[in-house]
Design a protein around this motif. Structure first.
Motif, short mmCIF file in Angstrom:
data_model
loop_
_atom_site.label_atom_id
_atom_site.label_comp_id
_atom_site.label_asym_id
_atom_site.label_seq_id
_atom_site.Cartn_x
_atom_site.Cartn_y
_atom_site.Cartn_z
N ILE A 77 0.84 -1.20 0.00
CA ILE A 77 0.00 0.00 0.00
C ILE A 77 0.87 1.25 0.00
O ILE A 77 0.66 2.19 -0.79
CB ILE A 77 -0.94 0.00 1.22
CG1 ILE A 77 -2.00 -1.09 1.07
CG2 ILE A 77 -1.62 1.36 1.38
CD1 ILE A 77 -2.85 -1.30 2.31
N TYR A 81 1.18 4.12 -3.09
CA TYR A 81 0.93 5.55 -2.93
C TYR A 81 2.16 6.38 -3.31
O TYR A 81 2.04 7.45 -3.92
CB TYR A 81 0.49 5.86 -1.50
CG TYR A 81 -1.00 5.74 -1.30
CD1 TYR A 81 -1.84 6.84 -1.45
CD2 TYR A 81 -1.59 4.51 -0.99
CE1 TYR A 81 -3.21 6.73 -1.29
CE2 TYR A 81 -2.96 4.39 -0.83
CZ TYR A 81 -3.77 5.51 -0.98
OH TYR A 81 -5.13 5.40 -0.82
N VAL A 105 -0.46 8.01 4.32
CA VAL A 105 -0.36 6.56 4.16
C VAL A 105 1.04 6.07 4.55
O VAL A 105 1.18 5.06 5.26
CB VAL A 105 -0.70 6.15 2.72
CG1 VAL A 105 -0.42 4.67 2.49
CG2 VAL A 105 -2.16 6.45 2.41
N TYR A 282 -13.50 5.43 1.35
CA TYR A 282 -12.05 5.40 1.16
C TYR A 282 -11.65 4.46 0.02
O TYR A 282 -10.69 4.73 -0.71
CB TYR A 282 -11.36 4.97 2.45
CG TYR A 282 -9.86 4.96 2.36
CD1 TYR A 282 -9.14 6.16 2.41
CD2 TYR A 282 -9.16 3.77 2.20
CE1 TYR A 282 -7.76 6.16 2.32
CE2 TYR A 282 -7.78 3.77 2.11
CZ TYR A 282 -7.08 4.96 2.17
OH TYR A 282 -5.72 4.96 2.06
N LEU A 283 -12.38 3.37 -0.15
CA LEU A 283 -12.05 2.42 -1.20
C LEU A 283 -12.19 3.07 -2.57
O LEU A 283 -11.30 2.92 -3.43
CB LEU A 283 -12.94 1.18 -1.11
CG LEU A 283 -12.69 0.10 -2.16
CD1 LEU A 283 -11.27 -0.42 -2.07
CD2 LEU A 283 -13.70 -1.04 -2.01
N ALA A 286 -9.32 5.37 -3.09
CA ALA A 286 -8.09 4.64 -3.38
C ALA A 286 -8.08 4.11 -4.81
O ALA A 286 -7.04 4.15 -5.49
CB ALA A 286 -7.92 3.49 -2.39
N THR A 295 -5.44 -0.49 -5.01
CA THR A 295 -6.69 -1.15 -4.63
C THR A 295 -6.45 -2.61 -4.25
O THR A 295 -6.97 -3.11 -3.24
CB THR A 295 -7.70 -1.07 -5.77
OG1 THR A 295 -7.89 0.29 -6.15
CG2 THR A 295 -9.03 -1.68 -5.36
N SER A 297 -3.73 -3.93 -3.15
CA SER A 297 -2.99 -3.98 -1.89
C SER A 297 -3.92 -3.76 -0.71
O SER A 297 -3.82 -4.44 0.33
CB SER A 297 -1.89 -2.92 -1.89
OG SER A 297 -1.02 -3.09 -2.98
N LEU A 298 -4.85 -2.81 -0.85
CA LEU A 298 -5.79 -2.54 0.23
C LEU A 298 -6.73 -3.72 0.47
O LEU A 298 -7.00 -4.10 1.61
CB LEU A 298 -6.60 -1.27 -0.11
CG LEU A 298 -7.52 -0.72 0.98
CD1 LEU A 298 -6.71 -0.28 2.20
CD2 LEU A 298 -8.34 0.45 0.44
N LEU A 348 -6.99 6.84 9.51
CA LEU A 348 -6.13 5.89 8.81
C LEU A 348 -4.96 5.46 9.69
O LEU A 348 -4.63 4.26 9.77
CB LEU A 348 -5.62 6.54 7.53
CG LEU A 348 -4.89 5.63 6.54
CD1 LEU A 348 -5.83 4.60 5.96
CD2 LEU A 348 -4.25 6.46 5.42
#
Length: 682
Positions: A77, A81, A105, A282-283, A286, A295, A297-298, A348
Motif C-alpha cells: 500500500i 501511494y 499513508v 475510502y475504497l 483509493a 486497490t 494492496s488494500l 487511517l
C-alpha cells in the motif's frame, strides 16, 4: 519472543505520545488547523523514532525486527501511494503536503512497523492510551455540543456546536464507535475495581459523544453529512481506471478526477455545485487515486484482517470480550468504515496502529549482523550491512525534516496572510503572501490567493477619479503580477480545472482595464471547461464574454451548452434568453424566458424579474425599449459597456495563458455534447 529492552522504552514512550495526542491536536495557526499540524506532528515523532532506532543499530551492529502477516500488504500500500504520487500526481505538494494523502499513508505504514516492534506490555499500554485519547475526544464533542466553548476567546470554528478535534462529526463518530468495544472489554475483563470504573466512565462518555456526533451529521444540521454518492463515486473510479489503470490519477488529485469524470446525473442533485476531494468511501478514493495496484494492496490487507478475525472467532465469544479480541473488533469497525465513508489521516493512522497491536509478530534477528568477533573489535566490513541498512534511513529522515521545516514555515506565513485579509489589511497581506511563496514555490493555493490580492488592489486603485501616471504604472504592475501568479498556479497543476478557471476570471476581471484580456479569458475558460465539462457556471461566464463582445451567435451556443449540462439552472436559461433577444430571435427568447419562470419560486424577486423580462419580450415587436434587470440569482450577461481605463493598459507578450495539455475526451463525462471549442473573438 520479547524484544522489549530498556533502550527501546524511550521510543515506545514517543509512539504512545504520538498515538494519544494525534486525535486531539488542533492548531489554528495553520491554514488547515486539523490536517497540517497532525501530519507535521507525525512526521516529527516518527522521524525521531527512526533516527533513534537507526543510531542504535549502528552502535550495536545488529538489526532485530518483528514480522507479521500484515507486513506485505502494508508495504504494498505504501509503495503504491509513493509510486502513484511520483508518477501521476501533477503537483507533488498535494500528494505529500496538503491534502498529503501519500504522506498520511506512508506515516501510517511506518507507524505500523514501529508499533509492531513493541512487546505485549508496550502494546497493552498503547491500548490504554488510545482509550484515554478517545475519552478526551468524547469530552470535547460533548462540551462543544453543550456550548461550553462559546465565549472563551477561541477561534470561531472551535466555538461551533459541531466542533471536534478531528475536523468534523463523522471522523469523531468513526473513532468513538471503533474504540467502544475496547473500552467495554476492560469493563468486563478487568479485575481491578478502579480500572473497571474508569473504563465504564470512558465507555459511557464515548457512547454519548458518538450519539451526539451521529445527530450532528443528520440532514438539516450545519455539519450534516454530504458525500458524492455511490453511483457518482463509482463512475469516477471506473473512468479514472480507463485512463490510468495501474496507478490511478495520483494521491491528492481526486478533485481533478471528480471534475473530469463525474456523470451528468450529478448536476441534477442538490450538491451539483459542490466539488469533492474524496469519494463516497475510502475504497473508491483509493481506486481513483492509486488504480489497480493500490486497490489490490488494500483489499489484500482487508483479507488478512478478516482471516485473522474469523480464525480467532473459533476460540469463542470469550476471546472478543478480552482487550486482545476487542482490539480486533475495533480494527474491523475501522475497516468497515473505510468501505462506507471517507476517512481522515488520523483515522487511517489509528487503523494501522491497531493492526500492529493485534498482529501476531515473530522476532527476527538477521544472521549477518553478529556483534561478536573472536573477542576483538568488530571489523569495518562486518559493520557494512548495518551501515547500508541504517544510513539511508538517517539521510532520508534528515532530508524530510529539512523539507518539512520549509513547508510548515510557509504554511504558517500563509495563514498570517489570510488573517491580514480578514482584517482588510491589503498591504500586509500582499507582503506576507510574497514571503509564503518565496519560502515554498510549489503550492498553487498560495499563488491563487496572491493573484487575487493583486487583482483586488488593482481594481481598488482603478476606482480613483483621477489617475496619475504613477497610478497607471502601479495598476499595470499589479495586473501583470495577478496574471503571472494565476499562470504559475496553472503550471503547478495543469490538470486542475479550478486553477484554469481562476486564471480565466483574472483575465475577465481585467478586461475593462487591459487590452486583449478578453481573448485570453476565452482561451482559459475553454480549457477549464475541457477539464470540467459539467461546470455550468464556467460556461455562463464564457458565454458572457462573447455576449459583451456582441458575438451573439457564439454566446448562444455556449449558453445552450450551459443549459444542456444543467437543464434546471434558471440563470443559464435567463442568459440564453437575453442572448436570443439581442440576436433578434424573439420567439426563442420568449421560450427560454418562459423556462426561467417555470424554474424559479413564484414568490421570489427572480420571478418578478423574469416576468417583467418576458412581458418586455412580448412587447418588443411593438417597438418598446427593454432593459436588463437582475436579482439575487438571475443575472444578465455583461453588456460590454463597463467603464474602462482610458487608454487601456497593454498587456505584455508573456501575459498569454500557458498552452493547455491534451484536452480530455468528452465521452468520459457521459455527455458528448458537453464539449465546446470556442470561436475567437471578433
Amino acid at each position: 519472543m520479547d524484544n522489549q529492552t530498556t533502550n527501546s522504552r524511550f521510543e515506545n514512550y514517543i509512539m504512545h505520545a504520538a498515538v494519544g495526542l494525534l486525535p486531539l491536536l488542533v492548531l489554528p495557526q495553520f491554514a488547515n488547523a486539523f490536517v497540517t499540524p497532525k501530519l507535521a506532528f507525525l512526521t516529527i515523532t516518527i522521524g525521531i523514532v527512526l533516527l533513534i532506532k537507526s543510531a542504535r543499530n549502528l552502535i550495536k551492529n545488529s538489526l532485530t525486527f518483528s514480522a507479521s502477516a500484515f507486513d506485505l500488504p502494508v508495504i504494498l500500500i505504501a509503495a503504491a501511494y509513493i509510486a502513484s504520487a511520483i508518477l501521476q500526481t501533477p503537483n507533488k505538494m498535494e500528494a505529500f503536503f496538503l491534502p498529503g494523502t501519500a504522506t498520511a499513508v506512508v506515516l501510517s505504514g511506518l507507524g505500523f512497523f514501529i508499533v509492531s516492534q513493541m512487546n505485549k506490555k508496550g502494546k497493552d499500554v498503547l491500548k490504554m492510551v488510545m482509550l484515554g485519547s478517545s475519552a478526551i475526544l468524547a469530552v470535547v464533542v460533548l462540551f462543544a455540543s453543550a456550548g461550553v466553548f462559546r465565549g472563551l476567546g477561541l477561534p470561531a470554528f472551535m466555538q461551533s456546536a459541531g466542533f471536534t478535534t478531528l475536523g468534523g462529526p463523522l471522523p469523531a463518530l468513526i473513532i468513538l464507535v471503533a474504540m467502544s468495544p475496547l473500552a467495554l472489554s476492560y469493563v468486563i475483563s478487568e479485575k481491578s475495581v478502579a480500572v473497571k470504573a474508569l473504563s465504564g466512565i470512558t465507555f459511557a462518555l464515548m457512547v454519548l459523544a458518538a450519539l451526539m456526533s451521529l445527530v450532528n451529521i443528520l440532514p438539516g444540521k450545519d455539519t450534516s453529512l454530504a458525500l458524492p454518492g455511490v453511483d457518482t463515486s463509482w463512475s469516477i473510479a471506473v473512468d479514472s481506471l480507463k485512463q490510468n489503470p495501474l496507478l490511478g490519477v495520483g494521491p491528492g488529485n481526486y478533485l481533478s478526477a471528480f471534475n473530469q469524470f463525474r456523470p451528468a446525473s450529478y448536476n441534477a442533485s442538490d450538491l451539483w455545485s459542490t466539488r469533492f476531494t474524496s469519494g463516497q468511501n475510502y475504497l473508491f478514493t483509493a481506486i481513483t487515486e492509486t488504480g489497480l495496484v493500490g486497490t489490490a494492496s488494500l483489499i489484500l490487507l482487508f483479507y488478512f484482517l478478516a482471516r485473522m478475525v474469523v480464525s480467532n472467532a473459533k476460540k469463542g465469544t470469550k476471546h472478543f470480550i478480552k482487550p486482545e479480541g476487542a482490539a480486533e473488533l475495533s480494527a474491523i469497525i475501522l475497516a468497515v468504515s473505510m468501505l462506507l465513508f471517507p476517512v481522515t489521516p488520523t483515522v487511517l493512522f489509528i487503523f494501522f496502529v491497531l493492526l500492529a497491536v493485534i498482529s501476531q509478530s515473530t522476532s527476527v534477528k538477521m544472521g549477518l549482523f553478529n556483534t561478536e568477533h573472536d573477542g576483538a573489535s568488530i571489523p569495518f566490513a562486518a559493520r557494512l550491512p548495518v551501515i547500508f541498512a541504517s544510513l539511508p534511513i538517517i539521510v532520508f529522515v534528515g532530508y524530510v525534516g529539512l523539507q518539512a521545516t520549509r513547508i510548515v514555515a510557509a504554511d504558517l506565513t500563509y495563514k498570517q496572510a489570510l488573517d491580514h485579509i480578514v482584517r482588510n489589511d491589503g498591504a500586509k497581506a500582499y507582503d506576507t503572501l510574497r514571503a509564503a511563496i518565496t519560502t515554498n514555490l510549489y503550492v498553487d493555493r498560495y499563488r491563487i490567493t496572491y493573484a487575487q490580492i493583486n487583482l483586488a488592489l488593482a481594481n481598488s486603485l482603478a476606482q480613483k477619479e483621477e489617475l496619475t501616471e504613477e497610478d497607471r504604472s502601479a495598476i499595470a504592475t499589479l495586473i501583470q503580477q495577478a496574471i503571472a501568479e494565476g499562470k504559475a498556479a496553472v503550471t503547478l497543476n495543469p490538470a486542475r480545472a479550478g486553477n484554469w478557471e481562476v486564471l480565466a476570471s483574472i483575465y475577465r476581471t481585467v478586461m475593462p482595464l487591459a487590452q486583449g484580456a478578453d481573448a485570453f479569458a476565452v482561451q482559459t475558460y475553454a480549457q477549464a471547461i475541457a477539464l470540467d465539462p459539467l461546470n455550468t457556471n464556467a460556461r455562463i461566464a464564457l458565454g458572457g464574454i462573447y455576449y459583451s463582445a456582441k458575438a451573439y451567435e457564439d454566446a448562444i451556443d455556449v449558453f445552450k451548452l450551459a443549459v444542456a449540462t444543467k437543464p434546471n439552472h434558471a440563470n443559464a436559461h435567463y442568459n440564453l434568453a437575453v442572448a436570443y433577444r439581442e440576436n433578434g430571435n424573439i420567439d426563442r427568447a420568449i421560450a427560454s424566458m418562459s423556462q426561467v419562470l417555470a424554474l424559479v419560486d413564484r414568490n421570489s424577486d427572480d420571478f418578478s424579474v423574469a416576468s417583467k423580462a418576458l412581458e418586455d419580450l412580448q412587447n418588443l415587436k411593438a417597438g418598446q425599449t427593454v432593459t436588463d434587470e437582475s436579482s439575487t440569482n438571475l443575472t444578465p450577461p455583461p453588456s460590454g459597456e463597463e467603464e474602462t481605463l482610458t487608454p487601456p493598459i497593454e498587456l505584455p507578450e508573456d501575459a498569454e495563458p500557458p498552452q493547455p495539455e491534451v484536452t480530455p475526451a468528452p465521452e468520459a463525462t457521459g455527455t458528448p455534447e458537453a464539449s465546446v471549442t470556442p470561436s475567437p473573438l471578433p
